[in-house]
Design a protein around this motif. Sequence first.
Motif, short mmCIF file in Angstrom:
data_model
loop_
_atom_site.label_atom_id
_atom_site.label_comp_id
_atom_site.label_asym_id
_atom_site.label_seq_id
_atom_site.Cartn_x
_atom_site.Cartn_y
_atom_site.Cartn_z
N GLN A 96 5.94 11.61 10.22
CA GLN A 96 6.98 10.81 9.81
C GLN A 96 6.27 9.50 9.67
OE1 GLN A 96 9.86 10.87 13.30
NE2 GLN A 96 11.10 11.88 12.27
N ILE A 97 5.44 9.04 10.22
CA ILE A 97 4.84 7.74 10.05
C ILE A 97 3.85 7.77 8.81
CG2 ILE A 97 2.91 6.06 10.77
CD1 ILE A 97 3.84 6.76 13.75
N ILE A 98 3.16 8.90 8.42
CA ILE A 98 2.33 9.16 7.42
C ILE A 98 3.36 9.00 6.15
CG2 ILE A 98 0.77 10.80 6.03
CD1 ILE A 98 -0.27 11.67 8.81
N GLU A 99 4.30 10.00 6.20
CA GLU A 99 5.15 9.86 5.19
C GLU A 99 5.93 8.57 4.58
OE1 GLU A 99 8.30 12.71 6.09
OE2 GLU A 99 6.98 14.51 6.02
N LEU A 100 6.23 7.83 5.93
CA LEU A 100 6.84 6.55 5.74
C LEU A 100 5.89 5.44 5.13
CD1 LEU A 100 8.56 4.27 8.75
CD2 LEU A 100 6.69 3.14 7.20
N PHE A 101 4.52 5.37 5.38
CA PHE A 101 3.77 4.51 4.54
C PHE A 101 3.40 4.84 3.16
CE2 PHE A 101 3.31 2.82 9.13
CZ PHE A 101 3.36 1.41 8.73
N ALA A 102 3.49 6.18 2.95
CA ALA A 102 3.37 6.62 1.46
C ALA A 102 4.36 6.01 0.60
CB ALA A 102 2.99 7.99 1.60
N ALA A 103 5.70 5.97 1.33
CA ALA A 103 6.81 5.86 0.60
C ALA A 103 6.79 4.15 0.41
CB ALA A 103 8.03 6.10 1.24
N SER A 118 9.09 -2.54 14.30
CA SER A 118 9.32 -2.81 12.96
C SER A 118 8.34 -2.02 12.22
CB SER A 118 9.26 -4.24 12.78
OG SER A 118 7.75 -4.95 12.85
N VAL A 119 8.37 -2.11 10.70
CA VAL A 119 7.34 -1.64 10.07
C VAL A 119 6.20 -2.33 9.87
CG1 VAL A 119 6.56 -0.72 7.49
CG2 VAL A 119 9.15 -0.34 8.46
N THR A 120 6.22 -3.50 10.25
CA THR A 120 5.01 -4.50 10.47
C THR A 120 4.25 -4.16 11.49
OG1 THR A 120 5.79 -6.02 8.69
CG2 THR A 120 3.98 -6.66 10.36
N ALA A 121 5.15 -3.84 12.61
CA ALA A 121 4.45 -3.77 13.94
C ALA A 121 3.76 -2.25 14.04
CB ALA A 121 5.36 -3.92 15.13
N LEU A 122 4.55 -1.29 13.33
CA LEU A 122 3.64 -0.22 13.39
C LEU A 122 2.56 0.24 12.47
CD1 LEU A 122 4.58 2.98 13.98
CD2 LEU A 122 6.03 2.92 11.76
N ALA A 123 2.61 -0.84 11.34
CA ALA A 123 1.39 -1.03 10.56
C ALA A 123 0.12 -1.61 11.40
CB ALA A 123 1.70 -1.99 9.38
N HIS A 137 -2.70 2.29 3.36
CA HIS A 137 -1.29 1.70 3.17
C HIS A 137 -0.82 0.72 4.17
CE1 HIS A 137 -0.72 6.01 0.84
NE2 HIS A 137 -1.28 4.99 0.33
N ALA A 138 -0.77 0.99 5.51
CA ALA A 138 -0.60 0.09 6.51
C ALA A 138 -1.28 -1.12 6.25
CB ALA A 138 -0.76 0.79 7.91
N ALA A 139 -2.54 -1.19 5.90
CA ALA A 139 -3.27 -2.57 5.75
C ALA A 139 -2.64 -3.24 4.75
CB ALA A 139 -4.58 -2.13 5.52
N ARG A 140 -2.12 -2.69 3.64
CA ARG A 140 -1.38 -3.39 2.55
C ARG A 140 -0.35 -4.09 2.80
NH1 ARG A 140 0.59 -0.56 -3.10
NH2 ARG A 140 0.76 -2.58 -4.28
N ARG A 141 0.54 -3.16 3.91
CA ARG A 141 1.81 -3.61 4.50
C ARG A 141 1.33 -4.99 5.32
NH1 ARG A 141 7.44 -4.30 4.77
NH2 ARG A 141 7.81 -5.22 6.74
N LEU A 142 0.64 -5.02 6.07
CA LEU A 142 0.05 -6.18 7.02
C LEU A 142 -0.51 -7.48 6.06
CD1 LEU A 142 -1.92 -4.66 9.73
CD2 LEU A 142 0.27 -5.67 9.91
N ARG A 143 -1.27 -7.19 5.08
CA ARG A 143 -1.41 -8.21 4.21
C ARG A 143 -0.26 -8.82 3.59
NH1 ARG A 143 -1.75 -9.01 -1.06
NH2 ARG A 143 -1.54 -6.84 -1.49
N LEU A 144 0.66 -8.07 3.04
CA LEU A 144 1.86 -8.54 2.58
C LEU A 144 2.84 -9.45 3.59
CD1 LEU A 144 2.87 -5.88 0.09
CD2 LEU A 144 2.19 -8.17 -0.37
N SER A 145 2.56 -8.85 4.97
CA SER A 145 3.48 -9.44 5.80
C SER A 145 2.96 -10.87 6.09
CB SER A 145 3.24 -8.56 6.98
OG SER A 145 2.30 -8.57 7.67
#
Length: 433
Positions: free
Chosen positions: A208-215, A77-82, A98-106
């Motif tokens: 791909q991972i860098i592009e993913l988290f930028a988006a 998942s995106v969260t696990a990837l983060a 960007h990944a840390a923001r995703r983790l915080r929101l999760s």
Amino acid sequence: MTTTHTIPPETGFDELVALEPEARKCPFPTYSTLQADHPIAYSDALNAWVITRHDDILTILRQPEVFSSRQQSGPSSVTALAERVVADDSYPDATRDHAARRLRLSKSPVLVNSDPPEHRRQRRLVTSAFSPRSVDSMVPAITEIAETIVDAAVAAGKVDLVQNFTFPFPMTVIARILGVPEAKMEVFKLWTIAFTRGVGANDLDREQIIELFAAVDDFYDYFTEQIADREREPKDDLLTAVVQSRIDGERPLTEDELLQMLVQFLVAGNETTTNLIGSCLLRLSGDPELLTGLQADMSRIPDFVEEVLRLESPTQGMYRTLTRDYDLAGTHLPAGSMVFMIYAAANRDPEVFKCPHDVSEENDPKRHLSFGRGEHLCLGMHLARREAIIALEALLSRIEKIIPERATTEIDYNRSFILRGITALPVELVAKT
């Protein structure tokens, strides 16, 4: 009580998780083998128990207090990837932020990955926006979008129905419902791809991972501003409805909850509906008799959609996490372990469906699990069904036939073992004269 046993290599399940092309195209023999011989078995590849029988999955879905939804997309998942990106200092600082923001929101679980009582509170606050009455009010706009896109596809004659119909149609619908302007549609498409790319995919490369988290971060920035805007100036759209939702005795949705909810609207309201309509059209393109029958009697389209939902479940499965030890059909599942429920296997269980592998009026459409069941019954199911029906009505009323340019066996599928959908469907549309 049975002892732990691992899924044997000969089932082909490891190949499916590894995203091998033939396994992705047709996972159903693997599901049938698991269901018959290993209905509850441990997958080392997933670090989870794999469940394939209809009744066992129903048992899980009816007990959210035992089987938590907090990690419903599991390790892919995106969260696990983060989590992996934050822990890897070889990534650029911006990507890790960007990944840390995703983790915080999760940490603010919402709807599909929240448990009672929070799940019930959240659902109560937004359920009216997805009720049959609300969906009925959207029908004129949805129909207009479908007819515009279909007219262009039919006029072109030779088209890829994924790129020219099944992808832009649900994306345009959910964008309009959320109040996203036409000028943002291209970036909206990038956001959609980003949030679905990490689900059920284990082979993304560094770029791909860098592009993913930028988006992903761009999505959060945009909708943070839009949430604040709807608080100040309400509009006639779904975003305003959820931002402004208030129920006596219930705490309003927080900004973090709203952002996470919007991600789910994006994925469920776009990707899964795209995949459903694509699967419908793939079947019709390969079965002229079925196509002609539906054209002759459009009232059969809703039942056809239900059968495709059953046979080609857009979401092949979901995870749950054990909150305590539990014995399921004679197998001991320890607290803290994960289970992966394969809805797509349950939907072809011969103990439940008379014609498990075929479109048939003999099957009871109410028993498929493609929208889940119980506490987590899909909030957007009325909208998804209606979009698929409107899409098929718009196309079938304008064409004589569909001539596929590739054999069904040559069609490729998403690089995911969770989200099932075709990547392209090149055809010639023969317009009615």
